[in-house]
Design an enzyme around this catalytic site. Structure first.
Site, short mmCIF file in Angstrom:
data_model
loop_
_atom_site.label_atom_id
_atom_site.label_comp_id
_atom_site.label_asym_id
_atom_site.label_seq_id
_atom_site.Cartn_x
_atom_site.Cartn_y
_atom_site.Cartn_z
N ARG A 57 0.83 -1.20 0.00
CA ARG A 57 0.00 0.00 0.00
C ARG A 57 0.87 1.25 0.00
NH1 ARG A 57 -1.86 0.59 4.46
NH2 ARG A 57 -1.31 -1.37 5.48
N TYR A 115 -1.52 -3.44 -7.03
CA TYR A 115 -1.26 -4.24 -5.85
C TYR A 115 -2.34 -4.17 -4.77
CZ TYR A 115 1.18 -6.87 -2.40
OH TYR A 115 1.51 -7.84 -1.50
N LYS A 137 -9.62 -2.54 1.46
CA LYS A 137 -9.38 -1.42 2.36
C LYS A 137 -10.16 -0.18 1.92
CE LYS A 137 -7.05 -4.08 4.82
NZ LYS A 137 -5.69 -4.34 5.12
N HIS A 170 -10.76 -2.75 11.33
CA HIS A 170 -9.66 -3.58 10.81
C HIS A 170 -9.45 -4.76 11.78
CE1 HIS A 170 -5.20 -3.57 9.31
NE2 HIS A 170 -5.95 -4.34 8.57
N SER A 222 -1.58 -4.03 9.92
CA SER A 222 -1.25 -4.97 8.85
C SER A 222 0.04 -5.71 9.17
CB SER A 222 -1.06 -4.21 7.54
OG SER A 222 -2.23 -3.52 7.20
N CYS A 269 0.68 -8.00 11.39
CA CYS A 269 0.97 -8.22 12.82
C CYS A 269 0.29 -9.48 13.33
CB CYS A 269 0.53 -7.02 13.65
SG CYS A 269 1.57 -5.57 13.43
N LYS A 294 -2.91 -11.03 12.28
CA LYS A 294 -4.36 -11.23 12.35
C LYS A 294 -4.75 -12.59 11.76
CE LYS A 294 -6.01 -7.43 10.48
NZ LYS A 294 -4.75 -6.71 10.29
N THR A 295 -4.16 -12.92 10.60
CA THR A 295 -4.52 -14.19 9.97
C THR A 295 -4.13 -15.36 10.88
OG1 THR A 295 -4.19 -13.15 7.82
CG2 THR A 295 -4.32 -15.55 7.85
N ASP A 308 -9.45 -10.11 8.58
CA ASP A 308 -8.92 -8.75 8.34
C ASP A 308 -9.91 -7.63 8.65
OD1 ASP A 308 -6.74 -7.11 7.47
OD2 ASP A 308 -7.74 -6.80 5.56
N ARG A 328 2.15 -12.15 -0.91
CA ARG A 328 0.80 -12.48 -0.42
C ARG A 328 0.23 -13.72 -1.07
NH1 ARG A 328 -1.68 -8.89 3.60
NH2 ARG A 328 -0.01 -7.40 3.94
O1 SAT Z 1 -2.59 -4.51 0.82
S1 SAT Z 1 -3.67 -4.77 1.80
O2 SAT Z 1 -4.15 -3.50 2.35
O3 SAT Z 1 -4.76 -5.46 1.16
C1 SAT Z 1 -3.09 -5.74 3.06
C2 SAT Z 1 -2.81 -4.97 4.29
O4 SAT Z 1 -1.96 -4.08 4.26
O5 SAT Z 1 -3.42 -5.24 5.33
MN MN Z 2 -5.30 -5.62 6.86
#
Ligand code: SAT
Ligand code: MN
Length: 590
Positions: A80, A208, A217, A237, A259, A261, A263-264, A286, A375
């Site tokens: 991002r 991306y 997002k 989030h 992001s 950190c 979560k998944t 997410d 990813r």
């Molecule tokens: O690139 S994304 O925003 O989809 C993933 C993330 O940064 O959490």
């Molecule tokens: Mn995220």
């Protein structure tokens, strides 16, 4: 998939709003053809074939990774771009100091210039999508127009895309308009613009993730948070995880972390062997949309239908479910390759990389083999622990909300807010070291309230006021916690093992929620004592536990002072209640 026929809208009852908008975008972009996405499996396969032919996708080793493909993005387009992301409200103060702002007319004119003629010789894809279960009153729809077939297949995995969404849009006649073009991938001609007052997004120059998959997002957080404030709900989030204890009761927890950190990993947690009888299921990894329910509790839906997760570090030990999930039917972006064409990434305990993420022969001197923000995109249905309730139109009731960040010091392993209003301060106090998920230096500590710094679509001051107001609407609000899995000792080593062992913390949280666990009341909130945690089978020193579960008053006095200073940035928009919470904390700290 007949491209010619697809120039005709597929529904006789199609909303005029949609057709007129598509026609106007076609005129602006000069696209050769228009293709309406239906959302079928055949269509997905067709797109895959097309992308293989154009060289944008490479098939991976079919024996080991059936139906898996690799995409490589431009080396300057791997995350991002927060500095190029704007919230364009009529008044600058409505976007707040937490967002980059541009006047809507100026932003529209700039984007018109970029989009003008940009799809000449190309196909314009119309992707109708629904965020959330298609029959849920909490779900919201959008249409993304894009010139990237890679974006289309990602949207097909990440959202409920196609005909059913278009039917709902035609019924409701309200949707988020998202316009995207990869452009020339020139970082100097790259902008991600949001127009929350018009429910519109315009994104140019990046292919991306969060820059280009506009349902994620851009819609589900930035635009949705703005809508949520007006309509009385929350777009956050947050992952949503289901936890069934050995006694058989199930609770759902929502947790917000920045992001990359974990979560998944938390959403797909594997209980440690020493905690038999627990079952963990994933509702989302997410984003959570949270609504007050008729019974006074807070209900959550996951607006997404897939996972766009960080690949490096994923292995059988850290996240067995995710590891197994991405063995088939998965798109990989920016990972490395082995000699026999299997995907490879740092943290994978087998295989050797021979080709790096940029397609060059792998040389350790050139940095990591897989891009640190590489990813996987995969349908949530592929998750072996996908929660059956994840598709429930009414959502799942939330027992606890957890905030967290990546912090080497100060924040203990876990603490509990005194009540909802104190919890708003706890969430607003999240600070975290930056990660590879956004362009810029990683490892720098920054304030990231509610893990929404890059995603709140309006002024943080108003956002906190909205959080206080939400508490008022809930007769049975969830309890609020803060965790820090990333605390380190003086040698820089992690003090807590993390991953599956985080269930020990969740176990305490759930026991607290049902009044079955003790805590140590401190100035910052309630902390477990070591004896309050299930530590059976865990190899951890007493001194590590002591450091994890204690606070230093001087560090926290500095923290509270820094927080007070941070709130000043938001001036009069900072709710008095939040200032009062900081003042009360300072008083408790002495
Ligand atoms: O690139 S994304 O925003 O989809 C993933 C993330 O940064 O959490
Ligand atoms: Mn995220």
């Amino acid at each position: 998939m007949a491209t010619a026929a697809a120039t005709m809208p597929p529904l006789p009852t199609l909303s005029k709003q949609v057709t007129e908008w598509v026609a106007s975008v076609r005129e602006l972009t000069q696209a050769d053809e228009v293709y309406w996405v239906e959302g079928s499996d055949d269509e997905y396969r067709h797109f895959i074939g097309q992308l293989q032919q154009s060289g944008e996708l490479q098939k991976l080793n079919e024996a080991h990774y059936p139906n898996c493909f690799l995409a490589r993005s431009h080396p300057s387009d791997v995350a991002r771009v927060e500095h190029l992301t704007f919230v364009c409200t009529s008044k600058q103060e409505d976007a707040g100091p937490n967002n980059h702002w541009m006047a809507p007319a100026e932003a529209r004119a700039k984007m018109r210039g970029l989009f003008s003629g940009c799809m000449k010789g190309r196909t314009l894809y119309v992707v109708p999508y629904c965020m959330g279960p298609i029959d849920s009153p909490y779900a919201r729809c959008g249409v993304e127009i894009t010139d990237s077939a890679y974006v289309v297949i990602n949207m097909m995995l990440m959202t409920r895309a196609g005909r059913a969404a278009l039917e709902r849009i035609s019924r409701e006649d309200s949707f988020v308009k998202g316009l995207h073009s990869t452009g020339e991938l020139d970082p100097n001609r790259r902008f991600i613009m949001h127009f929350p007052e018009d429910l519109a997004i315009e994104s140019f120059g990046s292919g991306y993730g969060g820059n280009a998959l506009l349902g994620k997002k851009c819609h589900a957080l930035r635009i949705a948070s703005y809508q949520a404030r007006n309509e009385g709900w929350l777009a956050e989030h947050m992952l949503i995880v289901g936890l069934t204890s050995p006694q058989g009761d199930t609770h759902y927890v929502a947790a917000a972390f920045p992001s990359a950190c974990g979560k998944t990993n938390l959403a797909m947690l594997i209980p440690p062997d020493s905690m038999p009888g627990w079952t963990v299921t994933t509702v989302g990894d997410d984003i959570a949309w949270l609504h007050p329910g008729p019974d006074g509790r807070l209900y959550a839906i996951n607006p997404e239908a897939g996972y766009f997760g960080v690949v490096p570090g994923t292995n059988r030990k850290t996240n067995r479910n995710a590891f197994e999930m991405i063995q088939r039917d998965t798109l990989f972006t920016n990972v490395a390759l082995t000699a026999d064409n299997q995907p490879w990434w740092e943290g994978l305990d087998t295989g050797t990389p021979v080709i790096d993420w940029q397609g060059q022969p792998y040389a350790p001197g050139n940095g990591p083999a897989a891009q640190p923000n590489s990813r996987f995109t995969v349908s949530a249905k592929r998750n072996p622990r996908y929660a059956p309730e994840a598709d429930s139109p009414r959502g799942v009731p939330i027992s606890a909300i957890i905030f967290g960040g990546r912090r080497r010091g100060v924040a203990p392993l876990v603490y509990e807010a005194r009540d909802w209003n104190h919890g708003v301060l706890v969430g607003a106090s999240v600070a975290s070291e930056t990660t590879a998920a956004a362009i810029g230096q990683a490892g720098v500590l920054r304030r990231d309230p509610m893990a929404m710094k890059p995603f709140a679509g309006y002024n943080y001051g108003d956002y906190w006021s909205h959080w206080f107001a939400m508490g008022q609407k809930l007769k049975h609000p969830p309890k609020i916690y803060h965790v820090n899995w990333f605390r380190r000792d003086s040698d820089g080593k992690f003090l807590w093992p993390g991953f599956g062992d985080n269930l020990r913390v969740l176990d305490w949280v759930l026991k607290r929620c049902s009044g079955r666990a003790e805590a140590n009341e401190t100035a910052i909130g309630n902390l477990p004592r070591p004896s309050d945690l299930n530590l059976a089978g865990l190899d951890i020193s007493e001194s590590a536990l002591d450091e994890l579960l204690s606070i230093k008053a001087d560090e926290w006095r500095a923290e509270a002072a820094d927080m007070a200073k941070y709130l000043d940035e938001f001036g009069a928009r900072t709710p008095a209640q939040l200032r009062a919470q900081v003042a009360a904390l300072q008083q408790r700290l002495g």
